[in-house]
Design a protein around this motif. Structure first.
Motif, PDB file in Angstrom:
ATOM      1  N   THR A 106      84.527  16.469  40.069  1.00  0.00           N
ATOM      2  CA  THR A 106      85.233  17.714  40.699  1.00  0.00           C
ATOM      3  C   THR A 106      86.599  17.605  40.879  1.00  0.00           C
ATOM      4  O   THR A 106      87.484  18.040  40.536  1.00  0.00           O
ATOM      5  N   CYS A 110      89.944  18.909  39.005  1.00  0.00           N
ATOM      6  CA  CYS A 110      91.095  19.647  39.691  1.00  0.00           C
ATOM      7  C   CYS A 110      92.385  18.885  39.646  1.00  0.00           C
ATOM      8  O   CYS A 110      93.233  19.842  39.480  1.00  0.00           O
ATOM      9  N   THR A 117      93.208  21.757  45.947  1.00  0.00           N
ATOM     10  CA  THR A 117      92.334  21.001  46.670  1.00  0.00           C
ATOM     11  C   THR A 117      92.907  19.933  47.484  1.00  0.00           C
ATOM     12  O   THR A 117      94.219  19.554  47.311  1.00  0.00           O
ATOM     13  N   ILE A 244      91.468  28.769  41.197  1.00  0.00           N
ATOM     14  CA  ILE A 244      90.671  27.797  41.266  1.00  0.00           C
ATOM     15  C   ILE A 244      89.491  27.958  40.348  1.00  0.00           C
ATOM     16  O   ILE A 244      89.209  27.340  39.594  1.00  0.00           O
ATOM     17  N   VAL A 245      88.592  29.213  40.533  1.00  0.00           N
ATOM     18  CA  VAL A 245      87.501  29.168  39.716  1.00  0.00           C
ATOM     19  C   VAL A 245      87.624  29.525  38.092  1.00  0.00           C
ATOM     20  O   VAL A 245      87.105  28.645  37.458  1.00  0.00           O
ATOM     21  N   THR A 248      88.726  26.222  36.375  1.00  0.00           N
ATOM     22  CA  THR A 248      87.248  25.557  36.056  1.00  0.00           C
ATOM     23  C   THR A 248      86.444  25.819  35.178  1.00  0.00           C
ATOM     24  O   THR A 248      86.258  24.995  34.271  1.00  0.00           O
ATOM     25  N   ALA A 265      81.996  28.404  45.350  1.00  0.00           N
ATOM     26  CA  ALA A 265      83.186  27.818  45.724  1.00  0.00           C
ATOM     27  C   ALA A 265      83.379  27.524  47.274  1.00  0.00           C
ATOM     28  O   ALA A 265      83.293  28.806  47.873  1.00  0.00           O
ATOM     29  N   LEU A 267      85.541  27.138  50.061  1.00  0.00           N
ATOM     30  CA  LEU A 267      87.147  27.135  49.956  1.00  0.00           C
ATOM     31  C   LEU A 267      87.626  26.969  51.693  1.00  0.00           C
ATOM     32  O   LEU A 267      86.783  27.269  52.522  1.00  0.00           O
ATOM     33  N   LEU A 276      90.323  24.485  47.232  1.00  0.00           N
ATOM     34  CA  LEU A 276      88.818  24.142  47.004  1.00  0.00           C
ATOM     35  C   LEU A 276      88.280  22.636  47.911  1.00  0.00           C
ATOM     36  O   LEU A 276      89.265  21.627  47.944  1.00  0.00           O
ATOM     37  N   TYR A 279      82.437  22.542  45.162  1.00  0.00           N
ATOM     38  CA  TYR A 279      81.774  23.488  44.347  1.00  0.00           C
ATOM     39  C   TYR A 279      80.286  23.292  44.580  1.00  0.00           C
ATOM     40  O   TYR A 279      79.733  22.019  44.548  1.00  0.00           O
TER      41      TYR A 279
END
Ligand code: AMP
Ligand code: GLY
Length: 421
Positions: A106, A110, A117, A244-245, A248, A265, A267, A276, A279
């Motif tokens: 992850t 990112c 993040t 973010i989402v 991804t 997520a 957060l 982030l 996840y």
């Protein structure tokens, strides 16, 4: 349609309760389930990690859709195995499930996609990790790279603590560690359904991870939660999705490994905006227990759309404006070794006032309900605001007779303080 729900916790009890209300459902099965889930589904005694057993069961009982509750079977590829057999699944395949299964996966994604993040390094050796510590200030966050049920993370306030956490990880099975910058802010959980292309926001929540009142003591899977999370305003939610989402989901699709299911997520709402933390590839537990009571749309309809790639044709789900709040009753000893076998009574009295008791770690012993795990019950109520939902949930808690259990008495405190201000 015949549906099989995989899992046995409070999250799965909430899912079973909601799925059982679906007009699309012919029959609901659950494996391995628990006594609470058994009120809404027929139980099949098959472990969640017995992929062969689950597939055989689906074929024998004409089950065309499987809802996977927990992360472990997803990370181990249960969804891939079911899909290979032509069975529909709510939940991501093994590759995209690494969003939960590997913190390194992850963090690297990112970094490539410029997703906000915490700054990090990933280290494969103990000496390397110890050397990297010098690049971080204090506090610093040390994480084992792999599934750890919320317990593989240390927020270290001294160098000694950080070194100890690294030593622990490399002395166990862990072979990889992520060291992260400490993010300051308030945490919130955002749930988004996706079929790999379309995104559909599916509610927000805040949970209490620490075992002790005032959010102190060791981390747990979650001692309580409420939904929605007012701190995650519409504007912040839109930013979290855009920054973010969505990047991804798009990155995974581009790689030929689209994610379908729910993306949870975790957060941190920092002064610079949402970042982030982590996840998860499934609903939160106990967050699911506060999302489901607010959901007014047909859950199964959305789950099927995630699998079939038709989410883009669906209207946004309807959630009630009420607040739902859940209090986890755990067995004494949790999050260490819980005392199991303790008798549980008073559930009907607790539900008589309109609350709902979702069962997590329970089993029947000679027909009597007893505790069988760390988190035992999630006592859930709704109300016009957090204070009202909290009062209703604790009224229900007080009607329950569970002498070997305990709960926090302050679930929702931040929001209650804000409501009172
Ligand atoms: P995780 O398993 O990654 O969700 O971490 C568990 C908990 O540790 C989170 O819910 C946070 O409370 C805390 N945490 C994890 N990473 C960070 C970070 N970078 N900064 C501050 N707190 C963190
Ligand atoms: N309640 C936190 C989680 O489900 O991961």
């Amino acid at each position: 349609m015949n549906v099989l729900l995989v899992g046995s916790g409070g999250r799965e009890h909430a899912l079973a309760w909601k799925l059982a209300q679906s007009p699309l459902l012919t029959k609901l099965w659950a494996a391995p389930g628990n006594p609470g889930i058994a009120r809404h589904a027929e139980i099949a005694d098959i472990a969640a990690n017995d992929h062969r057993g689950l597939i055989d069961f689906c074929l024998r009982h004409s089950i065309s859709f499987v809802v996977v509750g927990p992360e472990a079977p997803l990370v181990e590829g249960l969804a891939d195995n079911l899909r290979t057999m032509g069975i529909g699944v709510f939940g991501p395949n093994k590759f995209p499930a690494q969003l939960e299964g590997s913190k390194g996966f992850t963090k690297d994604l990112c970094a490539r996609e410029n997703i906000p993040t915490a700054g990090y390094v990933r280290c494969e050796t103990r000496d390397g990790a110890l050397a990297c510590l010098e690049d971080f200030g204090l506090p610093v966050v040390v994480k084992a790279d792999g599934l750890a049920a919320g317990k593989g993370v240390t927020v270290a306030f001294t160098t000694e603590e950080a070194e100890g956490a690294i030593a622990d990880i490399f002395s166990g099975h862990g072979a990889s560690v992520v060291i992260e910058e400490f993010l300051e802010g308030e945490e919130a959980s955002l749930f988004v359904l996706t079929d790999g292309t379309s995104l559909m926001p599916f509610g927000s929540a805040q949970d209490h991870k620490r075992v002790g009142e005032g959010d102190t003591g060791p981390n747990t899977g979650g001692m309580g939660a409420y939904s929605p999370a007012p701190v995650l305003t519409a504007e912040l939610e839109a930013r979290a999705i855009d920054e973010i989402v969505r990047p991804t989901v798009e990155a995974l699709a581009r790689q030929g490994n689209p994610y379908s299911g729910v993306l949870y997520a975790g957060l941190m709402l920092t002064a610079q905006g949402p970042k982030l933390i982590e996840y998860n590839a499934r609903f939160g537990d106990p967050e699911c227990q506060v999302l489901m009571p607010r959901l007014q749309s047909d859950l199964l309809d959305y789950f099927i759309a995630c699998d079939r790639g038709t989410l883009g044709t669906m209207a946004a789900p309807r959630f009630s404006d009420e607040t739902a709040l859940t209090v986890v009753m755990a067995a004494q000893g949790y999050p260490g070794t819980p005392q199991t076998g303790g008798a549980i009574g008073g559930l009907d009295a607790a539900e008589a006032g309109g609350a709902r008791v979702f069962q997590a770690g329970t089993r029947l012993d000679d027909g009597k309900l007893v505790a069988s795990g760390g988190r035992v019950l999630a006592v859930t109520a709704t109300g016009p605001d957090v204070r009202a939902a909290q009062a209703a949930a604790y009224r229900a808690v007080d009607a329950i007779d569970f002498p070997t259990g305990f709960c926090r008495r302050d679930i929702g405190w931040r929001e209650v303080e804000r409501e009172e201000a």
